[in-house]
Write an enzyme that holds these catalytic residues in place. Structure first.
Site, short mmCIF file in Angstrom:
data_model
loop_
_atom_site.label_atom_id
_atom_site.label_comp_id
_atom_site.label_asym_id
_atom_site.label_seq_id
_atom_site.Cartn_x
_atom_site.Cartn_y
_atom_site.Cartn_z
N HIS A 25 -13.96 3.28 56.73
CA HIS A 25 -14.99 2.51 57.43
C HIS A 25 -15.08 2.91 58.90
CE1 HIS A 25 -15.07 0.16 53.83
NE2 HIS A 25 -13.86 -0.32 54.01
N HIS A 51 -17.67 -1.27 50.31
CA HIS A 51 -16.89 -0.46 49.37
C HIS A 51 -17.75 -0.01 48.18
CE1 HIS A 51 -14.07 -3.31 51.30
NE2 HIS A 51 -13.32 -2.24 51.42
#
Length: 331
Positions: free
Chosen positions: A57, A219
């Site tokens: 991320h 995700h």
């Protein structure tokens, strides 16, 4: 799979090594166990801020370590929570005696592992409070959470709480301010493509060339619905309306509008989304007084974007404006 990697199993370790070398003026990278701390260690008398989560991320979270934001960040494997044995030394290293705030995104692994770590350090006498970020309005429960997911709103929590700690607020006040941000921030995202986790080697979900997923998680978790590819303005409205409705925005309120890229979307397209998002908010009589556009909470190379709106008051605005100097955010 085409990626600029050596052994996929070493991707996180080698990325952290390069990050530490590139930003040695701001951070120190620890390897056993892996975590990132502010260069020079804990600031005497200041509340420490620690956050973390799965890698993939970037720049979240390590990119936000530095003056005005985090004191430490704990990266797990790609899309996998860090373990308590990583989190404990990060918290202890961030404590200068004023206590530590742990900022946790609402993913089950993160929640459980941070809870365990906090219990361990409290047993050693460190004062810790925690705040749970759950800004995603797309779904109540997902593959990774019970309740709403923590996504791009985390940046606002870390920035504003970090500014409060930097000005000398005590742990109770910093925690209260972080909680105010959580209450007043909402996000929703869209995916145009899936991403590929390096050690898996194939896309994390199937999405047709003519489809987009509305309400996707960071995700690749499923969202609210899958629709045919549509013009950017229509897709943006599908993100902004649920966010604004959930916040209950009223005419005359001030907001921060944050358009975040998922890693593979050109900045030019993010500004197209921002243009329409601002138009929609102003059509409700809402004033966009602060803005942020760019890739700050990504999902590897996923093409897509999220829209985050934070309701502002005078204090939150001042804390957002306060100086910050990290690898990924500085003014």
């Amino acid at each position: 799979m085409k990626k600029l990697l050596n052994d996929p199993q070493d991707a996180v370790t080698e990325s952290l090594e390069g990050f530490g070398q590139a930003h040695a003026d701001l951070v120190q990278v620890h390897t056993a166990p892996p975590y990132v701390s502010r260069a020079g260690g804990a600031v005497p008398g200041k509340v420490g801020l620690v956050s973390g989560g799965g890698s993939g991320h970037e720049p979240l979270h390590a990119g936000f370590v530095g003056p005005g934001m985090l004191d430490a960040a704990v990266p797990g494997a790609v899309f996998t929570s860090p373990t308590p044995d990583q989190i404990v030394p990060a918290i202890l290293g961030a404590d200068s005696g004023a206590g530590v705030l742990a900022i946790v995104k609402n993913y089950t692994g993160d929640v459980l592992n941070f809870e365990t770590a906090v219990e361990l350090v409290e047993a050693e006498g460190t004062q810790v409070s925690s705040i749970l970020v759950n800004d995603d309005v797309a779904v109540e429960d997902s593959l990774y959470t019970a309740g709403r997911r923590g996504v791009a709103g985390t940046v606002a929590v870390e920035k504003i709480a970090g500014a409060a700690a930097e000005r000398g607020d005590d742990l109770g006040t910093v925690t209260e301010i972080a909680g105010r941000v959580v209450v007043n921030v909402r996000s929703m995202g869209v995916a145009l493509t899936a991403c590929t986790v390096p050690h898996v080697g194939k896309p994390s979900f199937d999405l047709g060339d003519d489809e987009v997923e509305i309400g996707i998680g960071i995700h690749g978790e499923p969202g609210r619905h899958r629709i045919p590819l549509a013009p950017a303005d229509e897709i943006t409205q599908r993100l902004v309306d649920p966010v604004a409705d959930d916040l209950g925005l009223a005419e005359g309120e001030d907001v921060l509008l944050f358009v975040n890229g998922m890693g593979g979307t050109p900045l030019s397209e993010l500004y197209v989304v921002y243009r329409q998002a601002r138009r929609l908010l102003e059509g409700r009589g809402v004033r966009v007084t602060r803005s942020l556009v760019g890739n700050y909470v990504t999902s590897l190379e996923m093409q897509g974007a999220s829209v985050t709106v934070l309701r502002l008051d005078d204090e939150l605005t001042a804390l957002w404006d306060a100086p910050v100097h990290t690898a990924a955010l500085r003014w």
